[in-house]
Design a protein around this motif. Structure first.
Motif, PDB file in Angstrom:
ATOM      1  N   ARG A  70       8.562 -58.886  -2.443  1.00 43.05           N
ATOM      2  CA  ARG A  70       8.999 -57.572  -1.943  1.00 43.05           C
ATOM      3  C   ARG A  70      10.429 -57.257  -2.364  1.00 43.05           C
ATOM      4  O   ARG A  70      10.799 -56.105  -2.485  1.00 43.05           O
ATOM      5  CB  ARG A  70       8.868 -57.522  -0.412  1.00 43.05           C
ATOM      6  N   ARG A  73      10.152 -55.665  -5.924  1.00 35.33           N
ATOM      7  CA  ARG A  73       8.949 -54.833  -6.083  1.00 35.33           C
ATOM      8  C   ARG A  73       9.112 -53.735  -7.130  1.00 35.33           C
ATOM      9  O   ARG A  73       8.152 -53.378  -7.813  1.00 35.33           O
ATOM     10  CB  ARG A  73       8.479 -54.255  -4.744  1.00 35.33           C
ATOM     11  N   ASP A  74      10.342 -53.217  -7.310  1.00 34.44           N
ATOM     12  CA  ASP A  74      10.533 -52.152  -8.297  1.00 34.44           C
ATOM     13  C   ASP A  74      10.420 -52.664  -9.739  1.00 34.44           C
ATOM     14  O   ASP A  74      10.274 -51.876 -10.670  1.00 34.44           O
ATOM     15  CB  ASP A  74      11.907 -51.491  -8.114  1.00 34.44           C
ATOM     16  N   ARG A  75      10.523 -53.981  -9.908  1.00 35.86           N
ATOM     17  CA  ARG A  75      10.430 -54.560 -11.261  1.00 35.86           C
ATOM     18  C   ARG A  75       9.010 -55.044 -11.561  1.00 35.86           C
ATOM     19  O   ARG A  75       8.745 -55.611 -12.615  1.00 35.86           O
ATOM     20  CB  ARG A  75      11.426 -55.720 -11.388  1.00 35.86           C
ATOM     21  N   GLY A  77       4.746 -54.188 -11.597  1.00 35.43           N
ATOM     22  CA  GLY A  77       3.668 -53.192 -11.567  1.00 35.43           C
ATOM     23  C   GLY A  77       2.430 -53.889 -11.050  1.00 35.43           C
ATOM     24  O   GLY A  77       2.133 -55.013 -11.465  1.00 35.43           O
ATOM     25  N   GLY A  99       5.220 -43.545  -9.465  1.00 35.10           N
ATOM     26  CA  GLY A  99       6.407 -43.927 -10.233  1.00 35.10           C
ATOM     27  C   GLY A  99       7.666 -43.686  -9.418  1.00 35.10           C
ATOM     28  O   GLY A  99       8.592 -44.510  -9.409  1.00 35.10           O
ATOM     29  N   LYS A 102       8.862 -46.221  -7.152  1.00 34.89           N
ATOM     30  CA  LYS A 102       9.526 -47.354  -7.818  1.00 34.89           C
ATOM     31  C   LYS A 102      10.833 -46.908  -8.477  1.00 34.89           C
ATOM     32  O   LYS A 102      11.338 -47.562  -9.384  1.00 34.89           O
ATOM     33  CB  LYS A 102       8.590 -47.955  -8.878  1.00 34.89           C
ATOM     34  N   SER A 146       0.331 -47.855 -12.254  1.00 36.89           N
ATOM     35  CA  SER A 146       0.931 -49.157 -11.932  1.00 36.89           C
ATOM     36  C   SER A 146       1.976 -49.587 -12.970  1.00 36.89           C
ATOM     37  O   SER A 146       2.764 -50.488 -12.691  1.00 36.89           O
ATOM     38  CB  SER A 146      -0.150 -50.230 -11.773  1.00 36.89           C
ATOM     39  N   HIS A 149       6.507 -46.993 -14.446  1.00 38.58           N
ATOM     40  CA  HIS A 149       7.946 -47.265 -14.307  1.00 38.58           C
ATOM     41  C   HIS A 149       8.405 -48.385 -15.241  1.00 38.58           C
ATOM     42  O   HIS A 149       9.519 -48.867 -15.127  1.00 38.58           O
ATOM     43  CB  HIS A 149       8.289 -47.592 -12.851  1.00 38.58           C
ATOM     44  N   PRO A 151       7.488 -51.694 -15.735  1.00 37.07           N
ATOM     45  CA  PRO A 151       7.908 -52.914 -15.046  1.00 37.07           C
ATOM     46  C   PRO A 151       8.015 -54.107 -15.996  1.00 37.07           C
ATOM     47  O   PRO A 151       7.340 -54.147 -17.025  1.00 37.07           O
ATOM     48  CB  PRO A 151       6.787 -53.137 -14.025  1.00 37.07           C
TER      49      PRO A 151
END
Ligand SMILES: Nc1ncnc2c1ncn2[C@@H]1O[C@H](COP(=O)(O)OP(=O)(O)OP(=O)(O)O)[C@@H](O)[C@H]1O
Length: 323
Positions: A70, A73-75, A77, A99, A102, A146, A149, A151
């Motif tokens: 967690r 999480r932004d890094r 997908g 997107g 994230k 997914s 962004h 990832p």
């Protein structure tokens, strides 16, 4: 190579049931790793622990340097096994919305969504609502969402299920291009062929335990080469041929049997074939098969990962005995 994911002795209990048992493996940066196992092996449970969506019962997970998915999480997908995107949104809206969760600006998200939909053959779905797309189309949209962004680490839970062969091919190409652009990909599947074509490494899971970790070639090498022999044949006579180990009957149609005969290490298939002719056996087809990942899986675990795939194998045909 640096590991972006490390599992050390991870277990997951649901009450008294242990779904994942002392699992350890690593995924190196920029590689494609297949997480393989039959239904119920513990793949989804493991993926959910990796993402921090559920806690471990024991053991440790490190992902992108963090001790909890967690936190990064932004890094990451993630394509979950359970699909279902916002039904009233269009694909572009749904992708850009996910997107934005994230950290991707909405305008950039919409632009990427349009480009990626075009690339995936969904260019004409812009005006449709998610609820009006076919299951396969909706799945592709979710997949795009997914990874929109961009990832570093992409985790896909059974991404091939529900896609027709054409779209499965498209997904394989997409996974390759994610890795070619530097992303690390971990995907779960119970269909060995996808993993065979795509993966730098595979981790085989059976009943919650790791049965194997290594390259596809290393996995295949754990299983014996075998002969597929067809004709009006007696199993015992084939078993008595030189170089032949255990013999299994694959099919029997009106007395014409197809046999799978394990070839002993170092044995020469030509030698076995010659002996079959000398013994006057009714051989109509004789093929040397290299073990597939599927064969390796069965040899390593005793499980069939996917019964539909049971009789599919690639191999080298030595000779077709003319009748
Ligand atoms: N929340 C839960 N509570 C109790 N048992 C669970 C729970 N989640 C999973 N299980 C059980 O744990 C085992 C592993 O399930 P999991 O979904 O992780 O396997 P899987 O390899 O992903 O299988 P599939 O491909 O069928 O999804 C199964 O026996 C399942 O019934």
């Amino acid at each position: 190579m640096a590991a972006v994911l490390q599992l050390a002795d991870v277990s997951k209990n649901y009450g008294s049931f242990q779904a994942v048992r002392n699992l350890s493996f690593e995924v190196e940066r920029g590689t494609i790793c297949g997480f393989l196992g039959p239904n119920g092996a513990g793949k989804t449970s493991t993926i959910r622990m990796i993402l921090g969506l559920q806690g471990v019962s024991s053991g440790q997970i490190t992902i992108l340097g963090a001790d909890d998915g967690r936190k990064v999480r932004d890094r990451i997908g993630f394509l979950p096994e359970e699909r279902g995107l916002y039904k009233k949104m269009t694909p572009v809206e749904a992708i850009s919305y996910l997107g934005s969760l994230k950290g991707l600006p909405a305008a950039e998200g919409r632009k990427r969504a349009r480009d990626m939909l075009e690339q995936m053959g969904l260019g004409d779905t812009h005006k449709k609502k998610m609820k009006d797309l076919s299951k396969g189309m909706a799945q592709k949209v979710q997949l795009i969402a997914s990874v929109v962004h961009q990832p570093e680490f992409v985790i896909l839970d059974e991404p091939f299920s529900g896609l027709d062969p054409m779209n499965q091919q498209g997904l394989e190409a997409m996974i390759r291009s994610l890795a070619a652009n530097g992303a690390t990909v971990l995907f779960s599947t119970h269909v060995m062929q996808h993993a065979e074509r795509l993966c730098d490494k595979v981790v085989l899971l059976a009943r919650g335990r790791k049965a194997f970790e290594g390259t596809v070639a290393e996995a295949r090498a754990t299983s014996a080469r075998y002969l597929e022999i067809e004709g009006a044949l007696d199993v015992n006579a084939v078993a008595a041929l030189p170089g032949v180990g255990t013999v299994e009957t694959l099919s029997d149609i009106d007395g014409i049997v197809t046999l799978k005969a394990a070839l002993a290490a170092g044995a020469e298939a030509q030698h076995t074939l010659r002996a079959a002719f000398v013994s006057d056996l009714d051989v109509r087809r004789f093929q040397l098969r290299e073990p597939t990942l599927h064969d390796a899986f069965i040899a390593l675990t005793g499980d069939h990962p996917d019964d539909d795939q049971r009789h599919k194998a690639t191999g080298t045909q030595i000779e077709e005995a003319a009748q």
